[in-house]
Scaffold this motif. Structure first.
Motif, PDB file in Angstrom:
ATOM      1  N   ASP A 127     -88.904  13.687   8.292  1.00 44.74           N
ATOM      2  CA  ASP A 127     -87.685  12.897   8.126  1.00 44.74           C
ATOM      3  C   ASP A 127     -86.458  13.752   8.425  1.00 44.74           C
ATOM      4  O   ASP A 127     -85.534  13.320   9.119  1.00 44.74           O
ATOM      5  CB  ASP A 127     -87.619  12.345   6.705  1.00 44.74           C
ATOM      6  CG  ASP A 127     -86.535  11.287   6.559  1.00 44.74           C
ATOM      7  OD1 ASP A 127     -86.486  10.370   7.407  1.00 44.74           O
ATOM      8  OD2 ASP A 127     -85.724  11.389   5.614  1.00 44.74           O
ATOM      9  N   THR A 128     -86.449  14.987   7.924  1.00 45.90           N
ATOM     10  CA  THR A 128     -85.331  15.904   8.183  1.00 45.90           C
ATOM     11  C   THR A 128     -85.248  16.250   9.664  1.00 45.90           C
ATOM     12  O   THR A 128     -84.152  16.286  10.247  1.00 45.90           O
ATOM     13  CB  THR A 128     -85.497  17.189   7.354  1.00 45.90           C
ATOM     14  OG1 THR A 128     -85.551  16.847   5.970  1.00 45.90           O
ATOM     15  CG2 THR A 128     -84.350  18.156   7.596  1.00 45.90           C
ATOM     16  N   ASN A 131     -83.810  13.341  11.549  1.00 44.17           N
ATOM     17  CA  ASN A 131     -82.375  13.204  11.250  1.00 44.17           C
ATOM     18  C   ASN A 131     -81.553  14.221  12.035  1.00 44.17           C
ATOM     19  O   ASN A 131     -80.466  13.909  12.532  1.00 44.17           O
ATOM     20  CB  ASN A 131     -82.128  13.381   9.748  1.00 44.17           C
ATOM     21  CG  ASN A 131     -82.464  12.127   8.961  1.00 44.17           C
ATOM     22  OD1 ASN A 131     -82.384  11.021   9.478  1.00 44.17           O
ATOM     23  ND2 ASN A 131     -82.857  12.298   7.704  1.00 44.17           N
ATOM     24  N   THR A 133     -82.447  15.532  14.900  1.00 46.66           N
ATOM     25  CA  THR A 133     -82.517  15.053  16.287  1.00 46.66           C
ATOM     26  C   THR A 133     -81.505  13.942  16.526  1.00 46.66           C
ATOM     27  O   THR A 133     -80.753  13.966  17.516  1.00 46.66           O
ATOM     28  CB  THR A 133     -83.932  14.541  16.607  1.00 46.66           C
ATOM     29  OG1 THR A 133     -84.875  15.598  16.397  1.00 46.66           O
ATOM     30  CG2 THR A 133     -84.029  14.038  18.029  1.00 46.66           C
ATOM     31  N   ALA A 134     -81.467  12.972  15.624  1.00 45.07           N
ATOM     32  CA  ALA A 134     -80.541  11.841  15.772  1.00 45.07           C
ATOM     33  C   ALA A 134     -79.103  12.307  15.726  1.00 45.07           C
ATOM     34  O   ALA A 134     -78.250  11.834  16.498  1.00 45.07           O
ATOM     35  CB  ALA A 134     -80.808  10.812  14.672  1.00 45.07           C
ATOM     36  N   SER A 135     -78.806  13.254  14.832  1.00 45.08           N
ATOM     37  CA  SER A 135     -77.442  13.773  14.734  1.00 45.08           C
ATOM     38  C   SER A 135     -77.020  14.422  16.044  1.00 45.08           C
ATOM     39  O   SER A 135     -75.913  14.187  16.544  1.00 45.08           O
ATOM     40  CB  SER A 135     -77.353  14.791  13.589  1.00 45.08           C
ATOM     41  OG  SER A 135     -76.107  15.447  13.597  1.00 45.08           O
ATOM     42  N   LYS A 138     -76.437  11.710  18.826  1.00 39.60           N
ATOM     43  CA  LYS A 138     -75.222  10.909  18.607  1.00 39.60           C
ATOM     44  C   LYS A 138     -73.961  11.709  18.908  1.00 39.60           C
ATOM     45  O   LYS A 138     -72.972  11.152  19.409  1.00 39.60           O
ATOM     46  CB  LYS A 138     -75.183  10.410  17.165  1.00 39.60           C
ATOM     47  CG  LYS A 138     -76.221   9.336  16.845  1.00 39.60           C
ATOM     48  CD  LYS A 138     -76.191   8.989  15.364  1.00 39.60           C
ATOM     49  CE  LYS A 138     -77.257   7.952  15.014  1.00 39.60           C
ATOM     50  NZ  LYS A 138     -77.285   7.662  13.553  1.00 39.60           N
ATOM     51  N   THR A 178     -91.253   5.947  13.256  1.00 36.99           N
ATOM     52  CA  THR A 178     -90.046   6.427  13.939  1.00 36.99           C
ATOM     53  C   THR A 178     -89.228   5.261  14.495  1.00 36.99           C
ATOM     54  O   THR A 178     -88.369   5.464  15.355  1.00 36.99           O
ATOM     55  CB  THR A 178     -90.442   7.361  15.101  1.00 36.99           C
ATOM     56  OG1 THR A 178     -91.250   6.620  16.034  1.00 36.99           O
ATOM     57  CG2 THR A 178     -91.212   8.572  14.612  1.00 36.99           C
ATOM     58  N   SER A 180     -86.750   3.522  13.585  1.00 47.01           N
ATOM     59  CA  SER A 180     -85.285   3.595  13.541  1.00 47.01           C
ATOM     60  C   SER A 180     -84.728   4.649  14.488  1.00 47.01           C
ATOM     61  O   SER A 180     -83.511   4.734  14.689  1.00 47.01           O
ATOM     62  CB  SER A 180     -84.819   3.882  12.111  1.00 47.01           C
ATOM     63  OG  SER A 180     -85.361   5.102  11.648  1.00 47.01           O
ATOM     64  N   TYR A 181     -85.597   5.470  15.057  1.00 44.78           N
ATOM     65  CA  TYR A 181     -85.150   6.536  15.964  1.00 44.78           C
ATOM     66  C   TYR A 181     -85.553   6.269  17.419  1.00 44.78           C
ATOM     67  O   TYR A 181     -85.026   6.917  18.321  1.00 44.78           O
ATOM     68  CB  TYR A 181     -85.756   7.881  15.546  1.00 44.78           C
ATOM     69  CG  TYR A 181     -85.416   8.315  14.151  1.00 44.78           C
ATOM     70  CD1 TYR A 181     -84.209   8.943  13.868  1.00 44.78           C
ATOM     71  CD2 TYR A 181     -86.301   8.097  13.096  1.00 44.78           C
ATOM     72  CE1 TYR A 181     -83.892   9.354  12.579  1.00 44.78           C
ATOM     73  CE2 TYR A 181     -85.994   8.505  11.805  1.00 44.78           C
ATOM     74  CZ  TYR A 181     -84.790   9.126  11.550  1.00 44.78           C
ATOM     75  OH  TYR A 181     -84.477   9.522  10.284  1.00 44.78           O
TER      76      TYR A 181
END
Length: 648
Positions: A127-128, A131, A133-135, A138, A178, A180-181
């Protein structure tokens, strides 16, 4: 006058479009490809940038759960960053060095979190990682105008893409959702594909290009439709074949002037072949080169099993379980590499390699190691940043080379002339050529007596005197200069003796000229002890290193008769080459594109002002529009030349 001003405005606009256009238009797509996860089990292990130490992995991963991030390599641990991710991505001052910043944007922390989940099975690590990766995705859109060179750079983009795809596939394989990603990662994959496939962003003649090949091939395996996947996988394989053809000599030794890079590049090349051969057949020549390169790893290792501190080699790099290969004399003129290796002794000497990548001014320099460690060493690798200290570590004063009476840098070439062996004695000869004449360096390694003799002789030289440097390892203890010709020391439990036929001087931490310093990777220079000795032209200098039980003095030094050896001349090989693109429009480095745009614009503005000044001369007014065409055409042709030089 209006026509002339308009002409120059059009010229400046055209230059701007030409500078930015190829990059943007090559990556501009009106339709997106689809990306989907694939079976993680089908992927080969990607572990050459991953920590093997379980304790370090869990420490880094646990810290990341608490907002403290360590972006590390297997051999280098950078300072942890206790800062929100958004600031890490954009505040360059948080990185301790350029290398640190590279690994920040390579998202090396993902590997620690991925392996921590493998070890513990706790989903919080995945999960971390997702997160983080998504940060990054974006906050770092491909087309942000403030993008710095490490955010969308060749090496960082390739390594980041590999890390993200492995994490994405691994999450699916363990049943971690995954959903949401997926959209975010798919959008990133589109941008990464267009970036990596753009020839303007591709690094030829460098290991970074092979990382790009891996990332592009891996993207193609996740890609839909199949037609697009085939196109990009074919491109990756085609580029890779050219890289291998250039990157390795005919003997399959990597050409980037540093033994550590032979290990790294051979490993990543092997990984590419394992990945590619799941769908694509590679040429036999490419596979043969990589297979032979794997075998050569054992020749490069010192008797203690470590890498020699040559060029930009970090001797702490993880070399795995590679066994040594000895006894051997290995000479590769294209790589500028000479190795004489026995069970207990080892010499690595440099001539002059064909590649400029990771090259040092180290012609005729060498290291000498025995079973217990190094005796003659080099300053070593400090960092990749062009600081005065880094420039020193690459200079001839930081190596065990030779130079004429002046301490100024001088142009030189060096060659491996011959090698031979007989009755447990190994021989090699190198030759340096410069405007000052020639200089021969011979090595006679007596394996039965554990003795090395270095014979230095200037010939046909305009310099009345030559200086030789020999840096002593910091592993030596009880170092004592007995007199002007003899030095004693200990290495572990063994006593050694250095004898010279000319006076020697021990120098430590000298500033002018800078001699006697040892580099500690990504830290600073430390004092080190260096032997300095001189030889008059047409004379011979001898330096003998042996266990103390073998007595010798400067009057009685002789070197072995080499007449009975089977000497073999070393032929100079021919290297393959790829077109090297100019750096002026390199990749995504926006600052460089802006810089060249401003320089060309200034040229056009000055030309415009000059032509407007001529407007006062009535007789020239009719021809001024034609004259105004000249600087505009020159500017446009110059930019077109740079653009077409990029296409490979």
């Amino acid at each position: 006058m209006r026509k002339i001003v308009l002409m120059f405005l059009v010229g400046i606009f055209s230059v701007g479009v030409l500078i930015c256009g190829p990059l943007f238009f090559r990556e501009l797509r009106f339709s997106s490809m689809g990306f989907q996860q694939i079976a993680f089990e089908s992927l080969p292990s990607f572990d050459f940038h991953v920590k093997k130490d379980t304790t370090s992995i869990l420490q880094n991963a646990e810290a990341a759960l608490n907002g403290i991030y360590t972006f590390a390599t297997p051999s280098i641990t950078f300072p942890a960053i206790d800062t929100p991710l958004k600031q890490i991505w954009h505040e360059r001052s948080l990185a301790s060095s350029n290398t640190h910043e590279l690994y920040i944007h390579s998202l090396s922390i993902l590997w620690d979190l991925y392996y921590a989940h493998q070890i513990t099975g706790e989903d919080v690590y995945l999960d971390t990682a997702l997160n983080i990766t998504a940060s990054w995705i974006k906050e770092n859109n491909r087309w942000r105008p403030t993008t710095n060179i490490f955010i969308w750079g060749d090496h960082s983009t390739a390594e980041r893409t590999i890390a993200i795809l492995y994490l994405w596939d691994y999450a699916k394989s363990v049943g971690f959702s995954t959903a949401s990603y997926d959209g975010l990662i798919s959008a990133y994959c589109n941008q990464a594909t267009h970036y990596l496939s753009n020839p303007q962003n591709y690094i030829t003649q460098h290991n970074h290009g092979i990382f790009e090949d891996i990332a592009l091939l891996l993207l193609s395996y996740h890609m839909q439709p199949e037609e697009a996947a085939t196109r990009y996988s074919t491109l990756a394989v085609s580029r890779f074949q050219k890289q291998i053809k250039f990157a390795f000599s005919e003997n399959s030794l990597h050409l980037e002037n540093s033994p550590g890079y032979h290990f790294v590049v051979t490993n990543i090349a092997t990984f590419f072949t394992e990945l590619a051969q799941k769908k694509i057949d590679l040429p036999a020549r490419t596979l043969r080169t990589i297979k032979e390169a794997q075998k050569l790893k054992g020749i490069l290792l010192m008797p203690d099993g470590n890498l020699p501190p040559i060029g930009d080699t970090n001797t702490d790099d993880n070399i795995g379980s590679t066994p040594r290969i000895y006894p051997t004399i290995f000479a590769d003129s294209l790589a500028g590499c000479l190795i004489v290796s026995t069970a207990d002794q080892y010499i690595y000497a440099r001539s002059k390699g064909i590649s400029k990548t990771h090259s040092h001014d180290d012609a005729l320099s060498f290291i000498y190691a025995v079973q217990d460690g190094l005796i003659i060493t080099e300053t070593g690798f400090l960092s990749y940043e062009n600081t005065p200290e880094r420039l020193y570590t690459k200079s001839y004063l930081a190596h065990n080379g030779v130079f004429p009476q002046t301490f100024e840098p001088f142009e030189k070439s060096a060659f491996i002339r011959s090698t031979g062996s007989g009755d447990s004695v190994y021989y090699a000869q190198l030759e340096l050529r410069s405007d000052f004449g020639t200089f021969d360096r011979q090595f006679i390694l007596d394996d039965s007596a554990d003795k090395l003799t270095v014979v230095d002789s200037p010939a046909q030289t305009s310099s009345d005197e030559w200086t030789m440097l020999f840096q002593l390892s910091n592993q030596l203890t009880a170092l004592t200069q007995i007199d002007s010709f003899n030095i004693r020391f200990r290495l572990e439990d063994q006593k050694y003796h250095i004898a010279s036929n000319t006076p020697v001087e021990l120098i430590t931490a000298q500033q002018e000229p800078k001699i006697g310093w040892k580099a500690k990777t990504l830290e600073k220079l430390h004092p080190a002890i260096t032997i300095l000795k001189k030889v008059k032209k047409d004379n011979v200098s001898l330096l003998v290193i042996s266990p103390e039980s073998i007595t010798s003095s400067h009057q009685s030094i002789i070197y072995n008769d080499i007449g009975s050896m089977n000497l073999k001349p070393v032929a100079y090989q021919r290297g393959n080459s790829l077109p090297q693109r100019p750096k002026i429009l390199w990749g995504t480095q926006s600052a460089r594109r802006v810089y060249i745009f401003l320089m060309v614009s200034v040229f056009l503005v000055i030309s415009l002002l000059g032509i407007l000044a001529l407007f006062a001369i009535k007789s020239l007014r009719n021809v001024l529009p034609k004259i105004a065409l000249i600087p505009n055409v020159i500017a446009i042709l110059a930019i077109l030349y740079l653009i077409f030089r990029h296409i490979n």
